[in-house]
Design a protein around this motif. Structure first.
Motif, PDB file in Angstrom:
ATOM      1  N   PRO A   1       0.832  -1.203   0.000  1.00  0.00           N
ATOM      2  CA  PRO A   1       0.000   0.000   0.000  1.00  0.00           C
ATOM      3  C   PRO A   1       0.876   1.266   0.000  1.00  0.00           C
ATOM      4  O   PRO A   1       0.999   1.957   1.006  1.00  0.00           O
ATOM      5  CB  PRO A   1      -0.805  -0.144   1.302  1.00  0.00           C
ATOM      6  CG  PRO A   1       0.094  -0.933   2.199  1.00  0.00           C
ATOM      7  CD  PRO A   1       0.856  -1.869   1.295  1.00  0.00           C
ATOM      8  N   VAL A   2       1.499   1.537  -1.143  1.00  0.00           N
ATOM      9  CA  VAL A   2       2.376   2.704  -1.273  1.00  0.00           C
ATOM     10  C   VAL A   2       1.786   3.674  -2.287  1.00  0.00           C
ATOM     11  O   VAL A   2       0.904   3.319  -3.063  1.00  0.00           O
ATOM     12  CB  VAL A   2       3.814   2.297  -1.698  1.00  0.00           C
ATOM     13  CG1 VAL A   2       4.445   1.405  -0.645  1.00  0.00           C
ATOM     14  CG2 VAL A   2       3.828   1.593  -3.037  1.00  0.00           C
ATOM     15  N   ASP A   3       2.297   4.912  -2.267  1.00  0.00           N
ATOM     16  CA  ASP A   3       1.764   5.953  -3.153  1.00  0.00           C
ATOM     17  C   ASP A   3       2.042   5.675  -4.624  1.00  0.00           C
ATOM     18  O   ASP A   3       1.262   6.057  -5.487  1.00  0.00           O
ATOM     19  CB  ASP A   3       2.362   7.315  -2.791  1.00  0.00           C
ATOM     20  CG  ASP A   3       1.849   7.814  -1.457  1.00  0.00           C
ATOM     21  OD1 ASP A   3       0.750   7.395  -1.048  1.00  0.00           O
ATOM     22  OD2 ASP A   3       2.559   8.619  -0.820  1.00  0.00           O
ATOM     23  N   ALA A   4       3.163   5.054  -4.925  1.00  0.00           N
ATOM     24  CA  ALA A   4       3.536   4.879  -6.332  1.00  0.00           C
ATOM     25  C   ALA A   4       4.433   3.669  -6.501  1.00  0.00           C
ATOM     26  O   ALA A   4       5.108   3.236  -5.569  1.00  0.00           O
ATOM     27  CB  ALA A   4       4.257   6.129  -6.838  1.00  0.00           C
ATOM     28  N   TYR A   5       4.430   3.151  -7.709  1.00  0.00           N
ATOM     29  CA  TYR A   5       5.391   2.150  -8.139  1.00  0.00           C
ATOM     30  C   TYR A   5       6.146   2.735  -9.317  1.00  0.00           C
ATOM     31  O   TYR A   5       5.596   3.532 -10.082  1.00  0.00           O
ATOM     32  CB  TYR A   5       4.689   0.848  -8.561  1.00  0.00           C
ATOM     33  CG  TYR A   5       4.437  -0.081  -7.404  1.00  0.00           C
ATOM     34  CD1 TYR A   5       5.340  -1.085  -7.089  1.00  0.00           C
ATOM     35  CD2 TYR A   5       3.313   0.067  -6.614  1.00  0.00           C
ATOM     36  CE1 TYR A   5       5.119  -1.922  -6.014  1.00  0.00           C
ATOM     37  CE2 TYR A   5       3.084  -0.763  -5.543  1.00  0.00           C
ATOM     38  CZ  TYR A   5       3.994  -1.764  -5.241  1.00  0.00           C
ATOM     39  OH  TYR A   5       3.774  -2.588  -4.179  1.00  0.00           O
ATOM     40  N   CYS A   6       7.381   2.347  -9.471  1.00  0.00           N
ATOM     41  CA  CYS A   6       8.215   2.858 -10.556  1.00  0.00           C
ATOM     42  C   CYS A   6       8.618   1.712 -11.467  1.00  0.00           C
ATOM     43  O   CYS A   6       8.770   0.576 -11.028  1.00  0.00           O
ATOM     44  CB  CYS A   6       9.457   3.530  -9.993  1.00  0.00           C
ATOM     45  SG  CYS A   6       9.070   4.868  -8.845  1.00  0.00           S
ATOM     46  N   HIS A   7       8.793   2.032 -12.731  1.00  0.00           N
ATOM     47  CA  HIS A   7       9.189   1.062 -13.748  1.00  0.00           C
ATOM     48  C   HIS A   7      10.616   1.384 -14.173  1.00  0.00           C
ATOM     49  O   HIS A   7      10.892   2.477 -14.646  1.00  0.00           O
ATOM     50  CB  HIS A   7       8.225   1.159 -14.926  1.00  0.00           C
ATOM     51  CG  HIS A   7       8.518   0.216 -16.028  1.00  0.00           C
ATOM     52  ND1 HIS A   7       8.407   0.571 -17.353  1.00  0.00           N
ATOM     53  CD2 HIS A   7       8.926  -1.076 -16.042  1.00  0.00           C
ATOM     54  CE1 HIS A   7       8.714  -0.461 -18.105  1.00  0.00           C
ATOM     55  NE2 HIS A   7       9.036  -1.467 -17.323  1.00  0.00           N
ATOM     56  N   VAL A   8      11.519   0.427 -13.964  1.00  0.00           N
ATOM     57  CA  VAL A   8      12.928   0.602 -14.318  1.00  0.00           C
ATOM     58  C   VAL A   8      13.299  -0.528 -15.274  1.00  0.00           C
ATOM     59  O   VAL A   8      12.920  -1.677 -15.052  1.00  0.00           O
ATOM     60  CB  VAL A   8      13.833   0.551 -13.066  1.00  0.00           C
ATOM     61  CG1 VAL A   8      15.290   0.776 -13.429  1.00  0.00           C
ATOM     62  CG2 VAL A   8      13.371   1.562 -12.021  1.00  0.00           C
ATOM     63  N   VAL A   9      14.021  -0.203 -16.342  1.00  0.00           N
ATOM     64  CA  VAL A   9      14.396  -1.216 -17.342  1.00  0.00           C
ATOM     65  C   VAL A   9      15.914  -1.260 -17.473  1.00  0.00           C
ATOM     66  O   VAL A   9      16.566  -0.221 -17.567  1.00  0.00           O
ATOM     67  CB  VAL A   9      13.761  -0.901 -18.719  1.00  0.00           C
ATOM     68  CG1 VAL A   9      14.166  -1.947 -19.755  1.00  0.00           C
ATOM     69  CG2 VAL A   9      12.245  -0.836 -18.599  1.00  0.00           C
ATOM     70  N   PHE A  10      16.464  -2.472 -17.485  1.00  0.00           N
ATOM     71  CA  PHE A  10      17.879  -2.706 -17.739  1.00  0.00           C
ATOM     72  C   PHE A  10      17.973  -3.506 -19.042  1.00  0.00           C
ATOM     73  O   PHE A  10      17.342  -4.560 -19.166  1.00  0.00           O
ATOM     74  CB  PHE A  10      18.518  -3.513 -16.610  1.00  0.00           C
ATOM     75  CG  PHE A  10      18.619  -2.756 -15.315  1.00  0.00           C
ATOM     76  CD1 PHE A  10      19.775  -2.075 -14.987  1.00  0.00           C
ATOM     77  CD2 PHE A  10      17.545  -2.723 -14.431  1.00  0.00           C
ATOM     78  CE1 PHE A  10      19.869  -1.374 -13.801  1.00  0.00           C
ATOM     79  CE2 PHE A  10      17.627  -2.027 -13.241  1.00  0.00           C
ATOM     80  CZ  PHE A  10      18.793  -1.346 -12.922  1.00  0.00           C
TER      81      PHE A  10
END
Length: 178
Positions: free
Chosen positions: A66-75
């Motif tokens: 239950p967090v404010d945001a998720y981030c998308h990171v690509v390698f």
């Protein structure tokens, strides 16, 4: 020469929705009958894994914090290494996963960035949308992490991204020497 996984995918695609995989007859109230052959459910066929994909996504959604945001990171692997991965998949993809993991954990733990211990979900994609080899890892990272003492949540400084695009990361702070 095809790898065992490629050979299986080829056979699945060849046999998909044919009598080889069996099927069933659907009869409508009007008396019309249609033979429907079973799909191969191979993830290489866009139509076949839809139900499995939906189930997987629902299971992952249930695991979200239950967090404010998720981030998308690509390698992404450099193209010169991508072709090596075809014959050395376990080794090359292992290196890619370790590099992605160590990078995210090290940078997030740095007090200059967030000073938090993070977790994340990673997914390996080997092909691009154009079906050319394009190995890359998608990482889904919560917008923050737990403080080192475990007492509080440390949110990302900005909800729109996990870390700055350009990082100033010295060899001294990474634990390596020049």
């Amino acid at each position: 020469m095809l790898s065992p996984q490629q050979r299986k995918a080829f056979g699945d695609i060849r046999d998909c929705r044919t009598a080889i995989l069996g099927g069933h007859v659907e009869q409508y109230d009007c008396g019309h009958r249609v033979i429907l052959y079973n799909s191969c459910t191979n993830r290489s066929r866009p139509k076949c894994p839809a139900a499995a994909r939906a189930k997987w996504l629902a299971e992952r959604e249930a695991e979200l914090l239950p967090v404010d945001a998720y981030c998308h990171v690509v390698f992404t692997l450099p193209q010169e290494i991508a072709y090596l991965a075809l014959q050395n998949a376990r080794e090359i993809y292992g290196i890619l996963f370790r590099a992605a993991s160590e990078t995210l954990l090290t940078i997030a733990a740095d007090p200059k960035h967030s000073g938090a211990e993070i977790g994340f979900l990673t997914v390996l994609h080997i092909w691009g949308q154009n079906l050319h080899i394009h190995p890359h890892i998608h990482c889904v990272v919560p917008g923050g992490g737990v403080s080192k003492d475990g007492s509080r949540w440390i949110a990302c400084r900005k909800k729109s991204f996990f870390l700055p695009v350009k990082l100033r990361f010295s060899a001294a702070s990474s634990g390596t020497s020049s």
